[in-house]
Design an enzyme around this catalytic site. Structure first.
Site, PDB file in Angstrom:
ATOM      1  CG  HIS A  25      32.983  51.532  27.233  1.00  0.00           C
ATOM      2  ND1 HIS A  25      32.541  52.780  26.867  1.00  0.00           N
ATOM      3  CD2 HIS A  25      34.200  51.398  26.659  1.00  0.00           C
ATOM      4  CE1 HIS A  25      33.434  53.363  26.102  1.00  0.00           C
ATOM      5  NE2 HIS A  25      34.467  52.550  25.964  1.00  0.00           N
ATOM      6  NE  ARG A  29      44.109  47.917  21.439  1.00  0.00           N
ATOM      7  CZ  ARG A  29      44.319  48.696  22.504  1.00  0.00           C
ATOM      8  NH1 ARG A  29      44.468  48.146  23.698  1.00  0.00           N
ATOM      9  NH2 ARG A  29      44.380  50.001  22.378  1.00  0.00           N
ATOM     10  CD  GLU A  92      35.360  50.293  22.913  1.00  0.00           C
ATOM     11  OE1 GLU A  92      36.315  50.382  22.108  1.00  0.00           O
ATOM     12  OE2 GLU A  92      35.036  51.203  23.694  1.00  0.00           O
ATOM     13  CG  ASN A  96      42.938  47.017  16.155  1.00  0.00           C
ATOM     14  OD1 ASN A  96      42.546  48.152  15.918  1.00  0.00           O
ATOM     15  ND2 ASN A  96      43.344  46.645  17.357  1.00  0.00           N
ATOM     16  CG  HIS A 119      39.708  40.182  37.031  1.00  0.00           C
ATOM     17  ND1 HIS A 119      40.729  40.320  37.943  1.00  0.00           N
ATOM     18  CD2 HIS A 119      38.572  40.531  37.688  1.00  0.00           C
ATOM     19  CE1 HIS A 119      40.207  40.722  39.110  1.00  0.00           C
ATOM     20  NE2 HIS A 119      38.908  40.862  38.969  1.00  0.00           N
ATOM     21  CD  GLU A 165      36.636  38.458  40.945  1.00  0.00           C
ATOM     22  OE1 GLU A 165      36.509  38.205  42.144  1.00  0.00           O
ATOM     23  OE2 GLU A 165      37.092  39.536  40.504  1.00  0.00           O
TER      24      GLU A 165
END
Length: 177
Positions: A25, A29, A92, A96, A119, A165
């Site tokens: 993966h 964030r 993923e 936070n 990207h 993209e």
């Protein structure tokens, strides 16, 4: 499989020590999981395979995949966690806790100076249909397929400003040298 990869300066032959390694993966964030999950599940048709919360450290991980219709995913959480970490091409999203309530909070998208991360990429069966879908869903374009020097390549932004993209693979056979 006879193709062993292109050879360029710096490329080295893999050793048996890395046998079985695979890219599982990539992580981005996110500021607000509700907005990011809505974007990736609705616009790109991904599914959340597993959410992992880390109370002590104050963050959550959301693992998303774009599955084929016939793929079998375990229902039991522990088995699904193992299954998730055996896959290829997962996204993923890391949240936070608390960032969603900070009005001026934003992550660096990697494309502003100083550049770093660039990207992620999705392949689609029909680029024009994808562009129309993005328009219908008010997705922000960085570049459309008929713009710039690289035709048949689209760039859009997700809700956190990361670039995505979008390509139609069968249009790219003459790309590059």
């Amino acid at each position: 499989m006879s193709f062993k990869g292109e050879q360029h300066p710096g490329v080295q032959a893999p050793t048996p020590d890395s046998q079985g390694f695979r890219l599982n993966h990539t992580m981005l964030r996110i500021k607000d999981p509700e907005k990011a999950l809505a974007f990736y599940t609705r616009v790109f048709g991904m599914q959340v395979m597993r959410r992992l919360d880390f109370d002590e450290m104050g963050f959550s991980l959301y693992f998303l995949a774009k599955l084929d219709e016939n793929e079998q995913v375990p229902e039991e959480q522990g088995e699904r966690t193992v299954w998730t970490f055996r896959q290829r091409g997962l996204l993923e999203l890391t949240h936070n806790w608390g960032t969603e309530t900070q009005a001026d909070f934003a992550y660096h998208d990697g494309n502003a100076e100083p550049q770093g991360f660039g990207h992620i990429c999705f392949s689609v069966p029909d680029l024009e249909a994808a562009e129309a879908w993005f328009d219908a869903n008010e997705v922000e374009f960085v570049k459309r397929s008929d713009q710039g020097k690289m035709k048949d390549v689209v760039f859009v932004k997700d809700v956190d400003g990361y670039w995505i993209e979008v390509v139609q693979a069968d249009r790219l056979s003459a790309l590059g040298d």
